[in-house]
Design a protein around this motif. Structure first.
Motif, PDB file in Angstrom:
ATOM      1  N   GLU A  14       2.851   2.421  -6.479  1.00  0.00           N
ATOM      2  CA  GLU A  14       2.720   2.278  -5.027  1.00  0.00           C
ATOM      3  C   GLU A  14       1.327   2.714  -4.566  1.00  0.00           C
ATOM      4  O   GLU A  14       0.707   2.065  -3.721  1.00  0.00           O
ATOM      5  N   TYR A  15       0.828   3.813  -5.136  1.00  0.00           N
ATOM      6  CA  TYR A  15      -0.510   4.306  -4.807  1.00  0.00           C
ATOM      7  C   TYR A  15      -1.554   3.241  -5.136  1.00  0.00           C
ATOM      8  O   TYR A  15      -2.464   2.986  -4.352  1.00  0.00           O
ATOM      9  N   ARG A  16      -1.402   2.614  -6.282  1.00  0.00           N
ATOM     10  CA  ARG A  16      -2.346   1.563  -6.678  1.00  0.00           C
ATOM     11  C   ARG A  16      -2.297   0.378  -5.709  1.00  0.00           C
ATOM     12  O   ARG A  16      -3.318  -0.254  -5.447  1.00  0.00           O
ATOM     13  N   LEU A  17      -1.128   0.065  -5.185  1.00  0.00           N
ATOM     14  CA  LEU A  17      -1.019  -1.027  -4.202  1.00  0.00           C
ATOM     15  C   LEU A  17      -1.760  -0.678  -2.922  1.00  0.00           C
ATOM     16  O   LEU A  17      -2.433  -1.528  -2.333  1.00  0.00           O
ATOM     17  N   ILE A  18      -1.633   0.554  -2.488  1.00  0.00           N
ATOM     18  CA  ILE A  18      -2.283   0.992  -1.257  1.00  0.00           C
ATOM     19  C   ILE A  18      -3.801   0.996  -1.422  1.00  0.00           C
ATOM     20  O   ILE A  18      -4.541   0.607  -0.532  1.00  0.00           O
ATOM     21  N   TRP A  19      -4.253   1.440  -2.579  1.00  0.00           N
ATOM     22  CA  TRP A  19      -5.688   1.546  -2.827  1.00  0.00           C
ATOM     23  C   TRP A  19      -6.194   0.379  -3.677  1.00  0.00           C
ATOM     24  O   TRP A  19      -7.018   0.550  -4.563  1.00  0.00           O
ATOM     25  N   VAL A  67      -1.751   5.478   4.074  1.00  0.00           N
ATOM     26  CA  VAL A  67      -0.396   5.506   3.514  1.00  0.00           C
ATOM     27  C   VAL A  67       0.614   5.085   4.577  1.00  0.00           C
ATOM     28  O   VAL A  67       1.467   4.234   4.334  1.00  0.00           O
ATOM     29  N   SER A  68       0.519   5.676   5.767  1.00  0.00           N
ATOM     30  CA  SER A  68       1.521   5.370   6.789  1.00  0.00           C
ATOM     31  C   SER A  68       1.415   3.942   7.304  1.00  0.00           C
ATOM     32  O   SER A  68       2.431   3.361   7.690  1.00  0.00           O
ATOM     33  N   ASP A  69       0.237   3.352   7.266  1.00  0.00           N
ATOM     34  CA  ASP A  69       0.068   1.962   7.709  1.00  0.00           C
ATOM     35  C   ASP A  69       0.379   0.940   6.605  1.00  0.00           C
ATOM     36  O   ASP A  69       0.396  -0.259   6.868  1.00  0.00           O
ATOM     37  N   SER A  70       0.627   1.405   5.400  1.00  0.00           N
ATOM     38  CA  SER A  70       0.836   0.504   4.268  1.00  0.00           C
ATOM     39  C   SER A  70       2.214  -0.153   4.324  1.00  0.00           C
ATOM     40  O   SER A  70       3.075   0.211   5.122  1.00  0.00           O
ATOM     41  N   THR A  71       2.411  -1.096   3.407  1.00  0.00           N
ATOM     42  CA  THR A  71       3.683  -1.817   3.346  1.00  0.00           C
ATOM     43  C   THR A  71       4.629  -1.264   2.281  1.00  0.00           C
ATOM     44  O   THR A  71       5.681  -1.848   2.034  1.00  0.00           O
ATOM     45  N   VAL A  72       4.287  -0.137   1.662  1.00  0.00           N
ATOM     46  CA  VAL A  72       5.179   0.434   0.651  1.00  0.00           C
ATOM     47  C   VAL A  72       6.429   0.985   1.333  1.00  0.00           C
ATOM     48  O   VAL A  72       6.461   1.148   2.552  1.00  0.00           O
ATOM     49  N   SER A  73       7.432   1.288   0.561  1.00  0.00           N
ATOM     50  CA  SER A  73       8.705   1.757   1.126  1.00  0.00           C
ATOM     51  C   SER A  73       8.524   3.073   1.879  1.00  0.00           C
ATOM     52  O   SER A  73       7.612   3.854   1.598  1.00  0.00           O
ATOM     53  N   LEU A  74       9.409   3.295   2.824  1.00  0.00           N
ATOM     54  CA  LEU A  74       9.372   4.535   3.606  1.00  0.00           C
ATOM     55  C   LEU A  74       9.484   5.748   2.687  1.00  0.00           C
ATOM     56  O   LEU A  74       8.791   6.754   2.881  1.00  0.00           O
ATOM     57  N   GLU A  75      10.353   5.664   1.692  1.00  0.00           N
ATOM     58  CA  GLU A  75      10.527   6.760   0.746  1.00  0.00           C
ATOM     59  C   GLU A  75       9.225   7.061   0.004  1.00  0.00           C
ATOM     60  O   GLU A  75       8.834   8.218  -0.146  1.00  0.00           O
ATOM     61  N   ALA A  76       8.527   6.019  -0.442  1.00  0.00           N
ATOM     62  CA  ALA A  76       7.252   6.213  -1.143  1.00  0.00           C
ATOM     63  C   ALA A  76       6.222   6.817  -0.207  1.00  0.00           C
ATOM     64  O   ALA A  76       5.448   7.707  -0.607  1.00  0.00           O
ATOM     65  N   LYS A  77       6.198   6.370   1.044  1.00  0.00           N
ATOM     66  CA  LYS A  77       5.265   6.937   2.023  1.00  0.00           C
ATOM     67  C   LYS A  77       5.475   8.432   2.182  1.00  0.00           C
ATOM     68  O   LYS A  77       4.523   9.217   2.164  1.00  0.00           O
TER      69      LYS A  77
END
Length: 92
Positions: A14-19, A67-77
Motif C-alpha cells: 500500500e505504501y508503494r502505491l501511495i508513493w 496517506v489520507s488523500d490516497s485511495t488505499v483502504s481506510l484500514e491501511a490509512k
C-alpha cells in the motif's frame, strides 16, 4: 487494532502505491523494517537534495496528507498514519 498485528507485507504494498511504486532497499530486511526505514527516510527528507530539504515536521504533514488523500483502504490509512506517528515520535 495494534500495529504489531497488521500484515506489514500488505502495508508495504500500500505504501508503494501511495508513493508511486518507490523502489525500496529490501535486501535481507523484513517488510516491517523496510517500511519503517522508508518512512524515516521520507520524514528526514533523505530522498531530496540537501539544499532543498524540508523540516521533518513539514514532511510529516505532507506524508499524512498524502496517506489520507490516497485511495488505499481506510484500514491501511489508519495503520500507515499510526506508523508515521511512531516514527515521528522517535525522531523528535
Amino acid at each position: 487494532m495494534s500495529i504489531e498485528k497488521v500484515s506489514f507485507d500488505h502495508l508495504l504494498e500500500e505504501y508503494r502505491l501511495i508513493w508511486n511504486h518507490r523502489l525500496l532497499d529490501t535486501m535481507g530486511k523484513s517488510s516491517k523494517d523496510t517500511l519503517l526505514e522508508a518512512i524515516k527516510r521520507e520524514l528526514l527528507d533523505e530522498n531530496s537534495h540537501p539544499r532543498i530539504r524540508k523540516s521533518k515536521f513539514e514532511k510529516y504533514f505532507f506524508a499524512i496528507k498524502r496517506v489520507s488523500d490516497s485511495t488505499v483502504s481506510l484500514e491501511a490509512k489508519v495503520h500507515l498514519i499510526k506508523i508515521h506517528n511512531k516514527v515521528m515520535e522517535e525522531l523528535r
